[in-house]
Design a protein around this motif. Structure first.
Motif, PDB file in Angstrom:
ATOM      1  N   ASP A   1       2.185  10.554  42.682  1.00 50.76           N
ATOM      2  CA  ASP A   1       1.383   9.737  41.746  1.00 50.76           C
ATOM      3  C   ASP A   1       0.780   8.780  42.606  1.00 50.76           C
ATOM      4  OD1 ASP A   1       2.022  10.769  39.054  1.00 50.76           O
ATOM      5  OD2 ASP A   1       4.085  10.285  39.738  1.00 50.76           O
ATOM      6  N   TYR A   2       1.453   8.230  43.831  1.00 52.12           N
ATOM      7  CA  TYR A   2       1.125   7.115  44.663  1.00 52.12           C
ATOM      8  C   TYR A   2       1.578   7.755  46.087  1.00 52.12           C
ATOM      9  CZ  TYR A   2       1.017   3.554  40.757  1.00 52.12           C
ATOM     10  OH  TYR A   2       0.979   3.083  39.758  1.00 52.12           O
ATOM     11  N   LEU A   3       0.280   7.511  47.113  1.00 51.00           N
ATOM     12  CA  LEU A   3       0.584   7.766  48.539  1.00 51.00           C
ATOM     13  C   LEU A   3       0.414   6.524  49.185  1.00 51.00           C
ATOM     14  CD1 LEU A   3      -0.873  10.894  50.171  1.00 51.00           C
ATOM     15  CD2 LEU A   3      -0.819   8.690  51.345  1.00 51.00           C
ATOM     16  N   ILE A   4       1.396   6.027  49.937  1.00 47.88           N
ATOM     17  CA  ILE A   4       1.499   4.789  50.564  1.00 47.88           C
ATOM     18  C   ILE A   4       1.605   5.243  51.988  1.00 47.88           C
ATOM     19  CG2 ILE A   4       2.707   2.732  50.810  1.00 47.88           C
ATOM     20  CD1 ILE A   4       3.800   3.163  47.998  1.00 47.88           C
ATOM     21  N   THR A   5       0.527   4.595  52.657  1.00 48.81           N
ATOM     22  CA  THR A   5       0.455   4.890  54.134  1.00 48.81           C
ATOM     23  C   THR A   5      -0.070   3.691  54.884  1.00 48.81           C
ATOM     24  OG1 THR A   5      -0.307   6.528  55.859  1.00 48.81           O
ATOM     25  CG2 THR A   5      -1.754   6.062  53.852  1.00 48.81           C
ATOM     26  N   ASP A   6      -0.366   3.881  56.314  1.00 46.37           N
ATOM     27  CA  ASP A   6      -0.742   2.581  57.094  1.00 46.37           C
ATOM     28  C   ASP A   6      -2.178   2.776  57.582  1.00 46.37           C
ATOM     29  OD1 ASP A   6       0.606   4.681  58.637  1.00 46.37           O
ATOM     30  OD2 ASP A   6       0.073   3.537  60.291  1.00 46.37           O
ATOM     31  N   GLN A   7      -2.889   3.785  57.202  1.00 46.91           N
ATOM     32  CA  GLN A   7      -4.113   4.033  57.757  1.00 46.91           C
ATOM     33  C   GLN A   7      -4.837   4.908  56.780  1.00 46.91           C
ATOM     34  OE1 GLN A   7      -4.896   5.206  61.939  1.00 46.91           O
ATOM     35  NE2 GLN A   7      -3.248   3.880  62.710  1.00 46.91           N
ATOM     36  N   MET A   8      -6.225   4.597  56.713  1.00 45.73           N
ATOM     37  CA  MET A   8      -6.983   5.632  55.913  1.00 45.73           C
ATOM     38  C   MET A   8      -6.852   6.990  56.220  1.00 45.73           C
ATOM     39  SD  MET A   8      -8.934   5.552  53.090  1.00 45.73           S
ATOM     40  CE  MET A   8      -9.380   3.727  52.763  1.00 45.73           C
ATOM     41  N   PRO A   9      -6.578   7.847  55.437  1.00 44.10           N
ATOM     42  CA  PRO A   9      -6.615   9.354  55.887  1.00 44.10           C
ATOM     43  C   PRO A   9      -7.953  10.068  56.044  1.00 44.10           C
ATOM     44  CG  PRO A   9      -6.082   9.461  53.481  1.00 44.10           C
ATOM     45  CD  PRO A   9      -6.283   7.613  54.016  1.00 44.10           C
ATOM     46  N   SER A  10      -8.199  11.246  56.331  1.00 50.08           N
ATOM     47  CA  SER A  10      -9.558  11.508  56.637  1.00 50.08           C
ATOM     48  C   SER A  10     -10.167  12.058  55.368  1.00 50.08           C
ATOM     49  CB  SER A  10      -9.442  12.987  57.403  1.00 50.08           C
ATOM     50  OG  SER A  10      -8.880  13.886  56.521  1.00 50.08           O
ATOM     51  N   GLN A  11     -11.574  12.023  55.607  1.00 53.88           N
ATOM     52  CA  GLN A  11     -12.306  12.263  54.278  1.00 53.88           C
ATOM     53  C   GLN A  11     -11.920  13.377  53.493  1.00 53.88           C
ATOM     54  OE1 GLN A  11     -14.742  10.258  53.397  1.00 53.88           O
ATOM     55  NE2 GLN A  11     -15.449  11.287  51.502  1.00 53.88           N
ATOM     56  N   THR A  12     -11.434  14.404  54.056  1.00 51.65           N
ATOM     57  CA  THR A  12     -10.945  15.774  53.334  1.00 51.65           C
ATOM     58  C   THR A  12      -9.814  15.259  52.502  1.00 51.65           C
ATOM     59  OG1 THR A  12     -11.512  17.099  55.068  1.00 51.65           O
ATOM     60  CG2 THR A  12      -9.923  17.942  53.462  1.00 51.65           C
ATOM     61  N   TYR A  13      -8.785  14.291  53.129  1.00 46.09           N
ATOM     62  CA  TYR A  13      -7.554  13.898  52.220  1.00 46.09           C
ATOM     63  C   TYR A  13      -8.190  12.877  51.208  1.00 46.09           C
ATOM     64  CZ  TYR A  13      -4.156  16.116  55.016  1.00 46.09           C
ATOM     65  OH  TYR A  13      -3.492  17.004  55.869  1.00 46.09           O
ATOM     66  N   LYS A  14      -9.004  12.071  51.127  1.00 45.19           N
ATOM     67  CA  LYS A  14      -9.501  11.164  50.394  1.00 45.19           C
ATOM     68  C   LYS A  14     -10.191  11.921  49.221  1.00 45.19           C
ATOM     69  CE  LYS A  14     -12.100   8.505  53.259  1.00 45.19           C
ATOM     70  NZ  LYS A  14     -12.974   7.228  53.669  1.00 45.19           N
ATOM     71  N   GLU A  15     -10.844  12.831  49.560  1.00 42.79           N
ATOM     72  CA  GLU A  15     -11.487  13.542  48.495  1.00 42.79           C
ATOM     73  C   GLU A  15     -10.237  14.208  47.615  1.00 42.79           C
ATOM     74  OE1 GLU A  15     -14.497  16.142  50.050  1.00 42.79           O
ATOM     75  OE2 GLU A  15     -15.609  14.670  50.714  1.00 42.79           O
ATOM     76  N   TYR A  16      -9.444  14.848  48.145  1.00 40.00           N
ATOM     77  CA  TYR A  16      -8.214  15.613  47.464  1.00 40.00           C
ATOM     78  C   TYR A  16      -7.660  14.413  46.525  1.00 40.00           C
ATOM     79  CZ  TYR A  16      -4.111  18.341  46.554  1.00 40.00           C
ATOM     80  OH  TYR A  16      -3.175  18.932  45.963  1.00 40.00           O
ATOM     81  N   ILE A  17      -7.240  13.407  47.205  1.00 38.97           N
ATOM     82  CA  ILE A  17      -6.672  12.361  46.590  1.00 38.97           C
ATOM     83  C   ILE A  17      -7.297  11.568  45.293  1.00 38.97           C
ATOM     84  CG2 ILE A  17      -5.917   9.860  47.007  1.00 38.97           C
ATOM     85  CD1 ILE A  17      -5.165  10.523  49.605  1.00 38.97           C
ATOM     86  N   GLU A  18      -8.642  11.566  45.467  1.00 39.53           N
ATOM     87  CA  GLU A  18      -9.580  11.170  44.173  1.00 39.53           C
ATOM     88  C   GLU A  18      -9.479  12.257  43.173  1.00 39.53           C
ATOM     89  OE1 GLU A  18     -14.027   9.717  43.515  1.00 39.53           O
ATOM     90  OE2 GLU A  18     -13.217   9.910  45.693  1.00 39.53           O
ATOM     91  N   ALA A  19      -9.751  13.287  43.740  1.00 44.58           N
ATOM     92  CA  ALA A  19      -9.857  14.679  42.916  1.00 44.58           C
ATOM     93  C   ALA A  19      -8.711  14.761  41.860  1.00 44.58           C
ATOM     94  CB  ALA A  19     -10.159  15.831  43.332  1.00 44.58           C
ATOM     95  N   ASN A  20      -7.365  14.418  42.413  1.00 46.84           N
ATOM     96  CA  ASN A  20      -6.161  14.596  41.782  1.00 46.84           C
ATOM     97  C   ASN A  20      -5.364  13.457  41.180  1.00 46.84           C
ATOM     98  OD1 ASN A  20      -5.380  17.713  42.057  1.00 46.84           O
ATOM     99  ND2 ASN A  20      -6.371  16.818  44.181  1.00 46.84           N
ATOM    100  N   ASP A  21      -6.394  12.356  41.142  1.00 49.85           N
ATOM    101  CA  ASP A  21      -5.854  11.221  40.437  1.00 49.85           C
ATOM    102  C   ASP A  21      -4.567  10.413  41.254  1.00 49.85           C
ATOM    103  OD1 ASP A  21      -7.921  11.017  38.612  1.00 49.85           O
ATOM    104  OD2 ASP A  21      -6.978  12.517  37.253  1.00 49.85           O
ATOM    105  N   ILE A  22      -4.682  10.613  42.483  1.00 50.79           N
ATOM    106  CA  ILE A  22      -3.702  10.076  43.182  1.00 50.79           C
ATOM    107  C   ILE A  22      -3.948   8.512  43.672  1.00 50.79           C
ATOM    108  CG2 ILE A  22      -2.043  10.248  45.177  1.00 50.79           C
ATOM    109  CD1 ILE A  22      -2.646  13.324  45.075  1.00 50.79           C
ATOM    110  N   LYS A  23      -3.000   7.763  43.675  1.00 50.95           N
ATOM    111  CA  LYS A  23      -3.383   6.212  43.805  1.00 50.95           C
ATOM    112  C   LYS A  23      -2.687   6.118  45.370  1.00 50.95           C
ATOM    113  CE  LYS A  23      -2.508   4.605  39.006  1.00 50.95           C
ATOM    114  NZ  LYS A  23      -2.422   6.026  38.501  1.00 50.95           N
ATOM    115  N   LEU A  24      -4.034   5.840  46.092  1.00 45.33           N
ATOM    116  CA  LEU A  24      -3.649   5.491  47.557  1.00 45.33           C
ATOM    117  C   LEU A  24      -3.679   4.242  47.738  1.00 45.33           C
ATOM    118  CD1 LEU A  24      -3.932   6.738  50.540  1.00 45.33           C
ATOM    119  CD2 LEU A  24      -6.616   6.363  50.434  1.00 45.33           C
ATOM    120  N   VAL A  25      -2.397   3.788  48.545  1.00 45.02           N
ATOM    121  CA  VAL A  25      -1.974   2.544  48.798  1.00 45.02           C
ATOM    122  C   VAL A  25      -2.112   2.204  50.474  1.00 45.02           C
ATOM    123  CG1 VAL A  25      -0.328   0.477  48.672  1.00 45.02           C
ATOM    124  CG2 VAL A  25      -0.832   2.215  46.735  1.00 45.02           C
TER     125      VAL A  25
END
Length: 257
Positions: free
Chosen positions: A228-252
Protein backbone atom coordinates in the motif's frame (compact mmCIF):
# COMPACT_ATOMS: atom_id res chain seq x y z
CA UNK A 1 19.57 10.23 -36.03
CA UNK A 2 20.33 7.06 -37.98
CA UNK A 3 19.02 3.80 -36.55
CA UNK A 4 22.32 2.18 -35.49
CA UNK A 5 23.50 5.32 -33.73
CA UNK A 6 20.14 5.75 -32.01
CA UNK A 7 20.09 2.17 -30.75
CA UNK A 8 23.61 2.56 -29.37
CA UNK A 9 22.52 5.71 -27.55
CA UNK A 10 19.44 3.94 -26.20
CA UNK A 11 21.64 1.09 -25.00
CA UNK A 12 23.90 3.51 -23.14
CA UNK A 13 20.89 5.27 -21.62
CA UNK A 14 19.34 2.06 -20.31
CA UNK A 15 22.65 0.89 -18.83
CA UNK A 16 23.07 4.22 -17.07
CA UNK A 17 19.54 4.26 -15.59
CA UNK A 18 19.19 0.46 -15.04
CA UNK A 19 15.49 0.53 -15.99
CA UNK A 20 13.48 3.01 -18.09
CA UNK A 21 9.97 3.26 -19.47
CA UNK A 22 9.10 3.33 -23.15
CA UNK A 23 7.52 6.76 -22.68
CA UNK A 24 10.75 8.09 -21.21
CA UNK A 25 12.74 6.74 -24.17
CA UNK A 26 10.25 8.32 -26.59
CA UNK A 27 10.70 11.67 -24.89
CA UNK A 28 14.49 11.53 -24.70
CA UNK A 29 15.08 10.30 -28.26
CA UNK A 30 12.14 12.10 -29.92
CA UNK A 31 10.78 9.09 -31.77
CA UNK A 32 7.44 7.29 -31.94
CA UNK A 33 6.38 4.48 -29.62
CA UNK A 34 6.47 1.98 -32.47
CA UNK A 35 10.06 2.95 -33.24
CA UNK A 36 11.06 2.63 -29.60
CA UNK A 37 9.38 -0.75 -29.34
CA UNK A 38 11.32 -2.04 -32.35
CA UNK A 39 14.59 -0.64 -31.01
CA UNK A 40 13.98 -2.12 -27.57
CA UNK A 41 13.08 -5.49 -29.06
CA UNK A 42 16.37 -5.50 -30.94
CA UNK A 43 18.26 -4.77 -27.72
CA UNK A 44 16.33 -7.45 -25.81
CA UNK A 45 17.27 -10.00 -28.46
CA UNK A 46 20.93 -9.30 -27.73
CA UNK A 47 20.24 -10.83 -24.28
CA UNK A 48 21.64 -7.91 -22.27
CA UNK A 49 18.24 -6.41 -21.48
CA UNK A 50 14.80 -7.63 -20.44
CA UNK A 51 11.31 -6.25 -20.86
CA UNK A 52 9.59 -5.08 -17.67
CA UNK A 53 6.25 -3.44 -16.96
CA UNK A 54 6.00 -0.51 -19.38
CA UNK A 55 9.67 -0.48 -20.27
CA UNK A 56 13.03 -2.22 -20.36
CA UNK A 57 15.74 -2.99 -17.79
CA UNK A 58 19.31 -4.21 -17.64
CA UNK A 59 19.51 -7.99 -17.43
CA UNK A 60 22.19 -8.60 -14.85
CA UNK A 61 22.61 -11.81 -12.89
CA UNK A 62 24.74 -9.89 -10.39
CA UNK A 63 21.57 -8.18 -9.20
CA UNK A 64 20.76 -11.27 -7.12
CA UNK A 65 21.04 -10.30 -3.46
CA UNK A 66 22.63 -12.81 -1.11
CA UNK A 67 21.74 -13.44 2.54
CA UNK A 68 24.26 -11.47 4.58
CA UNK A 69 24.77 -11.23 8.34
CA UNK A 70 22.69 -8.55 10.08
CA UNK A 71 25.78 -6.77 11.38
CA UNK A 72 27.26 -6.44 7.88
CA UNK A 73 24.06 -4.95 6.47
CA UNK A 74 23.47 -2.64 9.41
CA UNK A 75 26.55 -0.50 8.76
CA UNK A 76 25.58 0.28 5.15
CA UNK A 77 23.41 3.27 4.16
CA UNK A 78 22.73 4.17 7.81
CA UNK A 79 21.59 7.72 7.05
CA UNK A 80 19.06 6.51 4.49
CA UNK A 81 17.69 3.87 6.85
CA UNK A 82 17.14 6.37 9.63
CA UNK A 83 15.25 8.88 7.51
CA UNK A 84 13.13 6.13 5.94
CA UNK A 85 12.19 4.86 9.41
CA UNK A 86 11.37 8.39 10.52
CA UNK A 87 9.09 8.83 7.51
CA UNK A 88 7.38 5.51 8.24
CA UNK A 89 6.85 6.34 11.91
CA UNK A 90 4.54 9.23 11.03
CA UNK A 91 1.93 6.63 10.02
CA UNK A 92 1.95 4.95 13.45
CA UNK A 93 -0.63 6.23 15.95
CA UNK A 94 -1.39 5.52 19.59
CA UNK A 95 -3.45 2.36 19.92
CA UNK A 96 -2.27 0.81 16.64
CA UNK A 97 -1.53 -2.89 16.37
CA UNK A 98 1.44 -3.15 14.04
CA UNK A 99 3.91 -5.67 12.70
CA UNK A 100 7.59 -4.76 12.45
CA UNK A 101 9.57 -6.98 10.12
CA UNK A 102 13.16 -8.08 10.62
CA UNK A 103 15.63 -5.83 8.84
CA UNK A 104 18.24 -3.14 9.28
CA UNK A 105 15.83 -0.39 8.22
CA UNK A 106 12.77 -1.50 10.20
CA UNK A 107 14.86 -1.78 13.38
CA UNK A 108 15.33 2.01 13.22
CA UNK A 109 11.60 2.46 13.93
CA UNK A 110 12.32 1.91 17.64
CA UNK A 111 13.78 5.43 17.88
CA UNK A 112 10.46 6.96 16.83
CA UNK A 113 8.15 4.78 18.93
CA UNK A 114 9.51 5.62 22.37
CA UNK A 115 6.66 8.02 23.09
CA UNK A 116 3.81 6.07 21.48
CA UNK A 117 1.49 3.49 22.97
CA UNK A 118 1.32 0.69 20.41
CA UNK A 119 1.19 -3.08 20.28
CA UNK A 120 4.01 -4.52 18.20
CA UNK A 121 4.11 -8.01 16.74
CA UNK A 122 7.58 -8.82 15.49
CA UNK A 123 10.07 -11.52 14.59
CA UNK A 124 12.88 -8.95 14.96
CA UNK A 125 15.12 -9.99 17.87
CA UNK A 126 16.96 -6.66 17.95
CA UNK A 127 13.69 -4.75 18.17
CA UNK A 128 12.54 -6.92 21.09
CA UNK A 129 15.76 -6.30 23.00
CA UNK A 130 15.82 -2.55 22.31
CA UNK A 131 12.15 -2.21 23.30
CA UNK A 132 12.71 -3.61 26.81
CA UNK A 133 13.07 -0.20 28.56
CA UNK A 134 9.86 1.21 27.06
CA UNK A 135 6.77 0.09 28.96
CA UNK A 136 4.51 1.93 26.52
CA UNK A 137 5.37 -0.66 23.86
CA UNK A 138 3.50 -3.96 24.15
CA UNK A 139 5.71 -6.42 22.30
CA UNK A 140 4.56 -9.83 21.05
CA UNK A 141 7.16 -12.14 19.56
CA UNK A 142 6.31 -14.54 16.76
CA UNK A 143 8.79 -17.02 18.25
CA UNK A 144 10.22 -19.93 16.33
CA UNK A 145 13.70 -20.87 15.19
CA UNK A 146 16.36 -18.17 15.54
CA UNK A 147 17.99 -17.23 12.22
CA UNK A 148 21.33 -15.84 13.36
CA UNK A 149 22.23 -14.20 10.06
CA UNK A 150 19.16 -11.99 10.22
CA UNK A 151 18.70 -11.80 14.02
CA UNK A 152 15.10 -12.91 13.52
CA UNK A 153 12.79 -15.80 14.32
CA UNK A 154 11.54 -18.23 11.69
CA UNK A 155 8.87 -20.90 11.92
CA UNK A 156 6.36 -22.85 9.85
CA UNK A 157 3.42 -22.09 12.18
CA UNK A 158 2.84 -18.42 11.42
CA UNK A 159 -0.61 -18.66 9.89
CA UNK A 160 -2.40 -19.82 13.05
CA UNK A 161 -0.43 -17.33 15.15
CA UNK A 162 -1.26 -14.34 12.96
CA UNK A 163 -4.94 -15.18 12.67
CA UNK A 164 -5.30 -14.36 16.37
CA UNK A 165 -4.33 -10.72 15.83
CA UNK A 166 -5.91 -7.87 13.87
CA UNK A 167 -2.79 -6.26 12.41
CA UNK A 168 -3.58 -2.75 11.23
CA UNK A 169 -0.22 -1.82 9.71
CA UNK A 170 2.76 -3.93 8.67
CA UNK A 171 6.18 -2.36 8.21
CA UNK A 172 8.09 -4.65 5.89
CA UNK A 173 11.71 -5.01 4.80
CA UNK A 174 13.10 -6.52 1.61
CA UNK A 175 16.36 -7.82 0.20
CA UNK A 176 15.44 -6.33 -3.15
CA UNK A 177 12.53 -5.20 -5.31
CA UNK A 178 11.99 -5.59 -9.04
CA UNK A 179 9.02 -5.40 -11.38
CA UNK A 180 9.63 -8.93 -12.62
CA UNK A 181 10.32 -10.66 -9.27
CA UNK A 182 8.30 -8.50 -6.90
CA UNK A 183 9.23 -7.98 -3.25
CA UNK A 184 11.87 -10.51 -2.32
CA UNK A 185 13.76 -11.96 0.61
CA UNK A 186 16.99 -13.95 0.91
CA UNK A 187 15.97 -16.09 3.90
CA UNK A 188 13.62 -19.05 3.25
CA UNK A 189 12.84 -19.22 6.99
CA UNK A 190 11.24 -15.77 6.92
CA UNK A 191 9.39 -15.77 3.59
CA UNK A 192 6.29 -17.62 4.78
CA UNK A 193 5.87 -15.16 7.64
CA UNK A 194 6.28 -12.14 5.38
CA UNK A 195 3.67 -13.44 2.95
CA UNK A 196 1.22 -14.17 5.75
CA UNK A 197 1.73 -10.73 7.33
CA UNK A 198 1.13 -8.84 4.08
CA UNK A 199 -2.03 -10.85 3.45
CA UNK A 200 -3.29 -10.40 7.01
CA UNK A 201 -2.60 -6.67 7.49
CA UNK A 202 -5.00 -3.89 6.58
CA UNK A 203 -2.10 -1.76 5.29
CA UNK A 204 1.39 -2.80 4.23
CA UNK A 205 4.34 -0.40 4.23
CA UNK A 206 7.55 -1.33 2.40
CA UNK A 207 10.69 0.38 3.72
CA UNK A 208 13.59 0.22 1.24
CA UNK A 209 16.47 2.50 0.29
CA UNK A 210 17.19 3.30 -3.35
CA UNK A 211 19.88 0.60 -3.58
CA UNK A 212 17.22 -2.14 -3.29
CA UNK A 213 15.52 -1.37 -6.61
CA UNK A 214 16.18 -3.79 -9.49
CA UNK A 215 17.64 -6.35 -7.11
CA UNK A 216 16.07 -9.57 -5.95
CA UNK A 217 16.57 -12.27 -3.34
CA UNK A 218 16.02 -15.99 -3.25
CA UNK A 219 12.26 -15.91 -2.67
CA UNK A 220 9.39 -13.59 -3.57
CA UNK A 221 7.07 -13.02 -0.62
CA UNK A 222 4.60 -10.73 -2.41
CA UNK A 223 4.15 -8.80 -5.62
CA UNK A 224 4.78 -5.07 -5.52
CA UNK A 225 1.09 -4.31 -6.08
CA UNK A 226 0.33 -5.98 -2.72
CA UNK A 227 2.06 -3.05 -1.02
CA UNK A 228 0.00 0.00 0.00
CA UNK A 229 2.85 2.40 0.82
CA UNK A 230 6.38 2.39 -0.58
CA UNK A 231 8.76 4.47 1.55
CA UNK A 232 12.20 5.18 0.13
CA UNK A 233 14.88 7.88 0.12
CA UNK A 234 15.09 8.73 -3.59
CA UNK A 235 12.64 9.02 -6.46
CA UNK A 236 12.62 5.69 -8.35
CA UNK A 237 12.94 5.46 -12.13
CA UNK A 238 10.12 6.42 -14.47
CA UNK A 239 9.26 2.74 -15.01
CA UNK A 240 8.66 2.26 -11.29
CA UNK A 241 6.76 5.54 -10.99
CA UNK A 242 4.37 4.44 -13.72
CA UNK A 243 3.85 1.05 -12.07
CA UNK A 244 3.30 2.66 -8.67
CA UNK A 245 0.72 5.07 -10.09
CA UNK A 246 -1.06 2.36 -12.10
CA UNK A 247 -1.43 0.18 -9.00
CA UNK A 248 -2.49 2.92 -6.56
CA UNK A 249 0.60 2.52 -4.39
CA UNK A 250 1.35 5.59 -2.27
CA UNK A 251 4.96 6.69 -2.77
CA UNK A 252 6.58 8.41 0.22
CA UNK A 253 9.97 10.07 -0.21
CA UNK A 254 11.76 10.21 3.12
CA UNK A 255 13.77 13.25 2.05
CA UNK A 256 10.53 15.24 2.00
CA UNK A 257 9.72 14.47 5.62
Amino acid sequence: MIKDKRINKIEEYIKEHKSVSLDELMEVFKVSKNTIRRDVQELVERDEFKKVYGGVAVKDEDQTAKLEPFQDRQVRHQKEKKIIAKAAAQFINDGDIIFIDSGTTTIELIEYLKGKNVTVLTNNLDFILRALPFENLSVISTGGLLERKTNSFGSIKYIDFLNAYNIKKAFMASTGVSLTNGVTNASPLESELKTAVVNRSIESYLLIDHNKFDKYGLMTYCTLDNIDYLITDQMPSQTYKEYIEANDIKLVLAEDV
